[in-house]
Design a protein around this motif. Structure first.
Motif, PDB file in Angstrom:
ATOM      1  N   HIS A 164       0.844  -1.196   0.000  1.00 41.15           N
ATOM      2  CA  HIS A 164       0.000   0.000   0.000  1.00 41.15           C
ATOM      3  C   HIS A 164       0.881   1.249   0.000  1.00 41.15           C
ATOM      4  CE1 HIS A 164      -3.480  -2.581   0.805  1.00 41.15           C
ATOM      5  NE2 HIS A 164      -2.689  -3.222   1.644  1.00 41.15           N
ATOM      6  N   ASP A 166       0.426   4.110  -0.937  1.00 40.69           N
ATOM      7  CA  ASP A 166      -0.241   5.348  -0.537  1.00 40.69           C
ATOM      8  C   ASP A 166      -0.446   5.436   0.971  1.00 40.69           C
ATOM      9  OD1 ASP A 166      -2.042   3.242  -0.543  1.00 40.69           O
ATOM     10  OD2 ASP A 166      -3.757   4.495  -1.082  1.00 40.69           O
ATOM     11  N   ASP A 167      -0.225   4.323   1.679  1.00 38.69           N
ATOM     12  CA  ASP A 167      -0.389   4.324   3.140  1.00 38.69           C
ATOM     13  C   ASP A 167       0.357   3.122   3.727  1.00 38.69           C
ATOM     14  OD1 ASP A 167      -1.254   5.120   5.658  1.00 38.69           O
ATOM     15  OD2 ASP A 167      -3.208   4.135   5.479  1.00 38.69           O
TER      16      ASP A 167
END
Length: 307
Positions: A164, A166-167
C-alpha cells in the motif's frame, strides 16, 4: 544422500562446521528450532534476540540439546533502526564473515502500534528491520562462497495482501490482517529483488521459506473471532515448531537450493508436511512493485546495499 523431496528432515542438513549463522528471533518457536538444528550440525550460531534474558534461556536449551554447541548472543530489536545499526556494528567487530543470515523474527496481527521510527509495527519489524539488517551485514556474506540470506514469509502473503504505497504505515486506516499480509508479501518481494541483484556475484543467494501452520507464539495476537477458531483448529492442523522450521533449514542448508526458491510444506493446502519448493502468489513476482518497494525501503531505513 539427500532424502526424497517430500521427506527432507534435519538429518539431511550437511555439516555446518566452520560456518557462522545469524538467526533473528532465535529465542523461541521457529527461530529456536532453526538455531538448535544448525548448532547441532556444527555451525557457530548467533542468537539475535530482543530480550537477552530469553536469549540466555534459549542458549541453555540449545546447549542441553547439542552439548558443545558453538553459540553466542546478540541484542537486536528490529523495531528500532538504532538497535539494528548497533547490532550490525557489533557483528562486524565479532565476525570476519557470515555464512547464513536467517531473517526469522516476526510479529503477527498486532494491534495498531508503531516502531521507534514511526513505522507500522508489522511492516517495520517483519520487513524494514530485516531489510536494514541485511543491507548492513551483506558485506560479510558476499565474499563467502555458498553464503545465503533466508527470509521467512508466511501463507499470510496471500491474505488481503498488497503493498500500500499510498499508506504503507496504515496511518489512515489500520487492519491487522492486511498489515500482516503486506509485511509478509514484502518479505518475498525483498527476497526476489535481492536475488536478482546477487545473481551476478555467484557467491551469495537469497531464498525464502514459510512454516505452514506451526505451533508458535505468533498466534497470541489473533483477533477475538480468529483466536477462537485457531484454538479449535490449531491443535488439529498445526505442526510442532521443529517441523515448521524445516522449510527454513532447507532453504538455508540444502546444497541443491537455488536463489529465489521458496520452501514450505505442500500438504493440506500448504499447512503441513515436509519442505518442498512451493509457489508464491502472482503479486509477489511483480518486478515493478519489487523495485519500487526496494527504493522506498532504502529511503525509509537510510540503508543502501552493496549490490
Amino acid at each position: 544422500m539427500t532424502a526424497a523431496t517430500d521427506r527432507w528432515t534435519e538429518r539431511d542438513i550437511p555439516s555446518q562446521d566452520g560456518r557462522v549463522a545469524v538467526v533473528t528471533g532465535a529465542n523461541s518457536g521457529l527461530g529456536l528450532q532453526t538455531a538448535r538444528a544448525l548448532a547441532a550440525r556444527g555451525a557457530h550460531v548467533v542468537l539475535a534476540v530482543r530480550s537477552l534474558d530469553k536469549g540466555r534461556q534459549a542458549l541453555a536449551h540449545i546447549s542441553e540439546c547439542a552439548p558443545g554447541a558453538k553459540l553466542s548472543l546478540q541484542r537486536l530489536d528490529l523495531a528500532s533502526l538504532r538497535s539494528v545499526q548497533a547490532a550490525a556494528d557489533e557483528l562486524h567487530a565479532e565476525h570476519p564473515k557470515i555464512d547464513l543470515l536467517i531473517n526469522n523474527a516476526g510479529v503477527m496481527y498486532t494491534p495498531r502500534q508503531k516502531t521507534e521510527d514511526g513505522f507500522d509495527m508489522q511492516f517495520g519489524v517483519n520487513h524494514l528491520g530485516h531489510f536494514a539488517l541485511t543491507g548492513l551485514l551483506l558485506d560479510l556474506l558476499l565474499p563467502v562462497p555458498g553464503s545465503r540470506v533466508v527470509t521467512v514469509s508466511s501463507f499470510g502473503h496471500r491474505i488481503r495482501a498488497g503493498i500500500h504505497f499510498d499508506d504503507l504505515q496504515f496511518d489512515r486506516s489500520y487492519n491487522r490482517v492486511a498489515a500482516y499480509g503486506q509485511a509478509k508479501l514484502a518479505n518475498l518481494m525483498f527476497t526476489y529483488e535481492l536475488q536478482r541483484r546477487l545473481a551476478p556475484r555467484e557467491t551469495t543467494i537469497a531464498t525464502a521459506a514459510h512454516p505452514g501452520a506451526a505451533a508458535t507464539e505468533l498466534q497470541q495476537n489473533l483477533p477475538g473471532p480468529l483466536r477462537k477458531g485457531a484454538d479449535l483448529l490449531l491443535p488439529l492442523l498445526a505442526q510442532p515448531a521443529a517441523m515448521g522450521a524445516l522449510p527454513t533449514l532447507r532453504a538455508a542448508a540444502d546444497p541443491a537450493a537455488s536463489g529465489g526458491q521458496y520452501y514450505g510444506p505442500a500438504r493440506m493446502g500448504g499447512t503441513r508436511g515436509y519442505p518442498e519448493v512451493v509457489a508464491s502468489s502472482g503479486k509477489s513476482h511483480d518486478v515493478v512493485v519489487q523495485q519500487r518497494l526496494w527504493a522506498v525501503s532504502e529511503r525509509l531505513t537510510d540503508v543502501t546495499f552493496p549490490v
